[in-house]
Design a protein around this motif. Structure first.
Motif, PDB file in Angstrom:
ATOM      1  N   ASN A  79       0.913  -1.254  -0.125  1.00  0.00           N
ATOM      2  CA  ASN A  79      -0.153  -0.002  -0.161  1.00  0.00           C
ATOM      3  C   ASN A  79       0.866   1.426   0.059  1.00  0.00           C
ATOM      4  O   ASN A  79       0.369   2.271   0.646  1.00  0.00           O
ATOM      5  CB  ASN A  79      -0.836   0.105   1.281  1.00  0.00           C
ATOM      6  N   ILE A  80       2.091   1.029  -0.568  1.00  0.00           N
ATOM      7  CA  ILE A  80       3.013   2.295  -0.749  1.00  0.00           C
ATOM      8  C   ILE A  80       2.443   3.463  -1.391  1.00  0.00           C
ATOM      9  O   ILE A  80       2.495   4.575  -1.004  1.00  0.00           O
ATOM     10  CB  ILE A  80       4.227   1.889  -1.079  1.00  0.00           C
ATOM     11  N   ARG A  81       1.550   3.081  -2.439  1.00  0.00           N
ATOM     12  CA  ARG A  81       1.344   4.234  -3.446  1.00  0.00           C
ATOM     13  C   ARG A  81      -0.423   4.400  -3.227  1.00  0.00           C
ATOM     14  O   ARG A  81      -0.821   5.353  -3.557  1.00  0.00           O
ATOM     15  CB  ARG A  81       1.419   3.651  -4.678  1.00  0.00           C
ATOM     16  N   GLY A  82      -1.037   3.763  -2.218  1.00  0.00           N
ATOM     17  CA  GLY A  82      -2.395   3.725  -1.887  1.00  0.00           C
ATOM     18  C   GLY A  82      -3.080   2.663  -1.163  1.00  0.00           C
ATOM     19  O   GLY A  82      -2.514   1.688  -1.254  1.00  0.00           O
ATOM     20  N   PRO A  83      -4.275   2.741  -1.126  1.00  0.00           N
ATOM     21  CA  PRO A  83      -5.035   1.616  -0.554  1.00  0.00           C
ATOM     22  C   PRO A  83      -4.734   0.401  -1.496  1.00  0.00           C
ATOM     23  O   PRO A  83      -4.698   0.382  -2.623  1.00  0.00           O
ATOM     24  CB  PRO A  83      -6.495   1.840  -0.548  1.00  0.00           C
ATOM     25  N   PHE A  84      -4.808  -0.810  -0.734  1.00  0.00           N
ATOM     26  CA  PHE A  84      -4.596  -2.231  -1.355  1.00  0.00           C
ATOM     27  C   PHE A  84      -5.693  -2.479  -2.233  1.00  0.00           C
ATOM     28  O   PHE A  84      -6.951  -1.931  -2.063  1.00  0.00           O
ATOM     29  CB  PHE A  84      -4.778  -3.434  -0.402  1.00  0.00           C
ATOM     30  N   LYS A  85      -5.600  -2.933  -3.520  1.00  0.00           N
ATOM     31  CA  LYS A  85      -6.717  -3.099  -4.344  1.00  0.00           C
ATOM     32  C   LYS A  85      -6.434  -4.310  -5.154  1.00  0.00           C
ATOM     33  O   LYS A  85      -5.162  -4.717  -5.591  1.00  0.00           O
ATOM     34  CB  LYS A  85      -6.551  -1.895  -5.419  1.00  0.00           C
ATOM     35  N   GLY A  86      -7.315  -5.302  -5.500  1.00  0.00           N
ATOM     36  CA  GLY A  86      -7.276  -6.512  -6.001  1.00  0.00           C
ATOM     37  C   GLY A  86      -8.565  -7.424  -5.986  1.00  0.00           C
ATOM     38  O   GLY A  86      -9.064  -7.408  -5.161  1.00  0.00           O
ATOM     39  N   GLY A  87      -8.733  -8.286  -6.879  1.00  0.00           N
ATOM     40  CA  GLY A  87      -9.839  -9.134  -7.378  1.00  0.00           C
ATOM     41  C   GLY A  87      -9.806 -10.087  -6.262  1.00  0.00           C
ATOM     42  O   GLY A  87      -8.980 -10.510  -5.608  1.00  0.00           O
ATOM     43  N   ILE A  88     -10.919 -11.002  -6.341  1.00  0.00           N
ATOM     44  CA  ILE A  88     -11.053 -12.270  -5.497  1.00  0.00           C
ATOM     45  C   ILE A  88     -11.440 -13.170  -6.579  1.00  0.00           C
ATOM     46  O   ILE A  88     -12.357 -13.119  -7.453  1.00  0.00           O
ATOM     47  CB  ILE A  88     -12.191 -11.982  -4.401  1.00  0.00           C
ATOM     48  N   ARG A  89     -10.818 -14.401  -6.658  1.00  0.00           N
ATOM     49  CA  ARG A  89     -11.242 -15.572  -7.483  1.00  0.00           C
ATOM     50  C   ARG A  89     -11.366 -16.743  -6.719  1.00  0.00           C
ATOM     51  O   ARG A  89     -11.273 -16.692  -5.629  1.00  0.00           O
ATOM     52  CB  ARG A  89      -9.805 -15.955  -8.479  1.00  0.00           C
ATOM     53  N   TYR A  90     -12.564 -17.363  -7.396  1.00  0.00           N
ATOM     54  CA  TYR A  90     -12.892 -18.995  -7.048  1.00  0.00           C
ATOM     55  C   TYR A  90     -12.485 -19.745  -7.962  1.00  0.00           C
ATOM     56  O   TYR A  90     -13.094 -19.625  -9.129  1.00  0.00           O
ATOM     57  CB  TYR A  90     -14.460 -18.615  -6.738  1.00  0.00           C
ATOM     58  N   HIS A  91     -11.601 -20.460  -7.567  1.00  0.00           N
ATOM     59  CA  HIS A  91     -11.148 -21.853  -8.391  1.00  0.00           C
ATOM     60  C   HIS A  91     -10.458 -22.997  -7.501  1.00  0.00           C
ATOM     61  O   HIS A  91     -10.019 -22.743  -6.447  1.00  0.00           O
ATOM     62  CB  HIS A  91     -10.052 -21.029  -9.171  1.00  0.00           C
ATOM     63  N   GLN A  92     -10.874 -24.108  -8.042  1.00  0.00           N
ATOM     64  CA  GLN A  92     -10.250 -25.258  -7.250  1.00  0.00           C
ATOM     65  C   GLN A  92      -8.750 -25.386  -7.465  1.00  0.00           C
ATOM     66  O   GLN A  92      -8.323 -26.027  -6.167  1.00  0.00           O
ATOM     67  CB  GLN A  92     -10.854 -26.407  -8.119  1.00  0.00           C
ATOM     68  N   ASP A  93      -8.038 -24.752  -8.268  1.00  0.00           N
ATOM     69  CA  ASP A  93      -6.426 -24.709  -7.961  1.00  0.00           C
ATOM     70  C   ASP A  93      -5.781 -23.555  -7.616  1.00  0.00           C
ATOM     71  O   ASP A  93      -4.611 -23.290  -7.274  1.00  0.00           O
ATOM     72  CB  ASP A  93      -5.985 -24.892  -9.535  1.00  0.00           C
ATOM     73  N   CYS A  94      -6.762 -22.799  -6.824  1.00  0.00           N
ATOM     74  CA  CYS A  94      -6.293 -21.559  -6.122  1.00  0.00           C
ATOM     75  C   CYS A  94      -5.331 -21.919  -5.037  1.00  0.00           C
ATOM     76  O   CYS A  94      -5.861 -22.736  -4.171  1.00  0.00           O
ATOM     77  CB  CYS A  94      -7.275 -20.659  -5.976  1.00  0.00           C
ATOM     78  N   ASP A  95      -4.284 -21.423  -4.641  1.00  0.00           N
ATOM     79  CA  ASP A  95      -3.447 -21.684  -3.472  1.00  0.00           C
ATOM     80  C   ASP A  95      -2.585 -20.287  -3.166  1.00  0.00           C
ATOM     81  O   ASP A  95      -2.739 -19.249  -3.909  1.00  0.00           O
ATOM     82  CB  ASP A  95      -2.446 -22.717  -3.771  1.00  0.00           C
ATOM     83  N   LEU A  96      -2.191 -20.198  -1.909  1.00  0.00           N
ATOM     84  CA  LEU A  96      -1.331 -18.925  -1.369  1.00  0.00           C
ATOM     85  C   LEU A  96      -0.483 -18.335  -2.303  1.00  0.00           C
ATOM     86  O   LEU A  96      -0.428 -17.278  -2.583  1.00  0.00           O
ATOM     87  CB  LEU A  96      -0.919 -19.386  -0.267  1.00  0.00           C
ATOM     88  N   ASN A  97       0.309 -19.342  -3.014  1.00  0.00           N
ATOM     89  CA  ASN A  97       1.452 -18.893  -3.799  1.00  0.00           C
ATOM     90  C   ASN A  97       0.938 -17.879  -4.929  1.00  0.00           C
ATOM     91  O   ASN A  97       1.266 -17.004  -5.560  1.00  0.00           O
ATOM     92  CB  ASN A  97       2.535 -19.732  -4.172  1.00  0.00           C
ATOM     93  N   GLU A  98      -0.235 -18.584  -5.795  1.00  0.00           N
ATOM     94  CA  GLU A  98      -0.836 -17.930  -6.720  1.00  0.00           C
ATOM     95  C   GLU A  98      -1.363 -16.802  -6.339  1.00  0.00           C
ATOM     96  O   GLU A  98      -1.168 -15.459  -7.087  1.00  0.00           O
ATOM     97  CB  GLU A  98      -1.987 -18.773  -7.290  1.00  0.00           C
ATOM     98  N   VAL A  99      -1.925 -16.367  -5.177  1.00  0.00           N
ATOM     99  CA  VAL A  99      -2.623 -15.106  -4.762  1.00  0.00           C
ATOM    100  C   VAL A  99      -1.435 -14.363  -4.691  1.00  0.00           C
ATOM    101  O   VAL A  99      -1.556 -12.899  -4.578  1.00  0.00           O
ATOM    102  CB  VAL A  99      -3.648 -15.522  -3.421  1.00  0.00           C
ATOM    103  N   LYS A 100      -0.474 -14.826  -3.847  1.00  0.00           N
ATOM    104  CA  LYS A 100       0.755 -13.633  -3.722  1.00  0.00           C
ATOM    105  C   LYS A 100       1.344 -13.288  -4.940  1.00  0.00           C
ATOM    106  O   LYS A 100       1.669 -11.951  -5.023  1.00  0.00           O
ATOM    107  CB  LYS A 100       2.042 -14.548  -2.909  1.00  0.00           C
ATOM    108  N   ALA A 101       1.459 -14.183  -5.882  1.00  0.00           N
ATOM    109  CA  ALA A 101       1.877 -13.472  -7.351  1.00  0.00           C
ATOM    110  C   ALA A 101       0.935 -12.433  -7.966  1.00  0.00           C
ATOM    111  O   ALA A 101       1.405 -11.487  -8.348  1.00  0.00           O
ATOM    112  CB  ALA A 101       1.856 -14.563  -8.230  1.00  0.00           C
TER     113      ALA A 101
END
Length: 419
Positions: free
Chosen positions: A64-86
């Protein structure tokens, strides 16, 4: 055994290479490399049959260096923490390269939403909102739709969060229905941005959009809107795909007819048939003879082996991270021009920013104004990226990363390190 693709490793590798090419001091690398917060939540949901199922969910706040955090939410069976970090890291870079006052975040739930009823999906969404409520908010972190989520799901998040706060909070999400404070033009914004990027790269090479042969992997919100708008502009869409199949027609597909067919959520391309259509595999779509390839599905689609077989002249990335670092090097060596995801698919977050501004100021802008502002914002960013590409003698991806990293690091330098 082949090493499993890790999108977070991929984005960090590209970050590091871009900093080297752009001669950027690495004193801040650890800050922009690591997310500020990674939250994992476990979500018990009562199913329609009376049983209880526990789902795993995530919200990663990268910067949030340049402003509020922003980003979507996905629902997927292969979703994992490393994917979301990327994905959260890409969001930080995306917001910086197009110069909007947001940082980057992302969320996800490990679930195949097609296996849930609407009532189960609603309960899951509300439970997830309850779990992440302490870290989101109009001036903290603003979610939005992503893969397998839409305006209805954003409405559930908005309602749950507002109930917890005891007041209406329209600015907590973007991509919501117009009736609840959504912005005109938001639903088609990511696909429209892909089209704008396509037109800009063609114009740079003195080419018109009309008559270009286009293949689009993924015909969801992004790919579907890109197909529709490009078709209206005279491009020839020769191939598209969904989760079930891909279809191809050398003389071009009847996009309005296909979009009309796909309005029913139960309709799949595997069952679609018309004169001149051939059913092909996803791999054949990527490798088909076309001028422009738009990967608008998931990550890790164009790897080293696929990159060797592509027959396109341009790639415009509608999805996040569809090309691996090894694939990138092959494409560059082959002279295939690629407009990177953090620029090409930034239309969604740009119009999300416009929606957020309208909510804060209690205003409503007409769609023509929103689309005009979107095109202006993306055009300015495109000019900056091309200029950096020429200056540093590098690909458009590296140039986009260099432009973004410099903005993030400059903001951190100006602020300093707390405490």
């Amino acid at each position: 055994m082949l090493k499993k693709y890790d999108p977070y490793e991929n984005v960090i590798e590209v970050l590091s290479e871009a900093m080297n090419i752009g001669n950027i001091n690495k004193h801040m690398f650890e800050i922009i490399k690591n997310p500020q917060r990674a939250l994992t939540v476990y979500l018990p949901v009562k199913m329609d049959d009376g049983s209880v199922q526990v789902f795993e969910g995530y919200r990663v706040q990268h910067s949030n260096i340049r402003g509020p955090f922003k980003g979507g939410i996905r629902y997927h069976q292969d979703c994992d923490l490393n994917e979301v970090k990327a994905l959260a890291t890409w969001m930080t870079l995306k917001c910086a390269v197009v110069d909007i006052a947001y940082g980057g975040a992302k969320g996800g739930i490990q679930v195949d939403p097609r296996t849930l009823s609407e009532a189960e999906l609603c309960r899951l969404t509300r439970r997830y909102t309850y779990a992440i409520e302490p870290i989101i908010g109009t001036n903290k972190d603003i979610p939005a739709p992503d893969v397998n989520t839409n305006s209805k799901i954003m409405a559930w998040i908005l309602d749950t969060y507002s109930m917890l706060q005891g007041k209406p909070c329209p600015g907590v999400v973007t991509g919501k229905p117009l009736e609840l404070g959504g912005s005109k033009g938001r639903e088609a914004a990511t696909g429209r941005g892909v089209v704008i990027s396509t037109e800009l790269i063609l114009k740079k090479d003195n080419k018109a959009t009309e008559g270009q042969k286009v293949a689009i992997q993924g015909v969801g919100n992004v790919g579907g809107n890109a197909a529709r708008i490009l078709h209206e502009k005279g491009a020839k869409i020769v191939a598209i795909s969904d989760v079930s199949a891909a279809i191809y027609a050398e003389d071009g597909l009847d996009i309005p007819s296909i979009m009309d067919y796909l309005k029913d959520p139960q309709s799949l391309l595997v069952h679609y048939d018309a004169q001149g259509i051939t059913h092909i595999t996803n791999e054949e779509l990527l490798q088909c003879n076309c001028d422009i390839l738009i990967p608008a599905a998931l990550e890790n689609q164009i790897n080293e082996e696929v990159a060797k077989k592509l027959q396109c002249s341009y790639i415009v990335e509608g999805a996040n991270g569809p090309t691996t670092t090894a694939g990138d090097k092959i494409l560059e060596a082959r002279g295939i021009t690629l407009v990177p995801d953090i620029l090409a698919n930034s239309g969604g977050v740009i119009v999300s920013y416009f929606e957020w501004v309208q909510n804060i100021q209690v205003l409503t802008w007409d769609e023509d104004k929103v689309n005009e502002m979107l095109e202006n914002q993306m055009s300015k960013a495109f000019i900056d990226v091309v200029a950096e590409s020429e200056k540093s003698a590098c690909s458009l991806r590296m140039a986009a990363y260099i432009v973004a990293i410099r903005k993030v690091i400059h903001a951190q330098d100006v602020k300093g390190i707390f405490p």
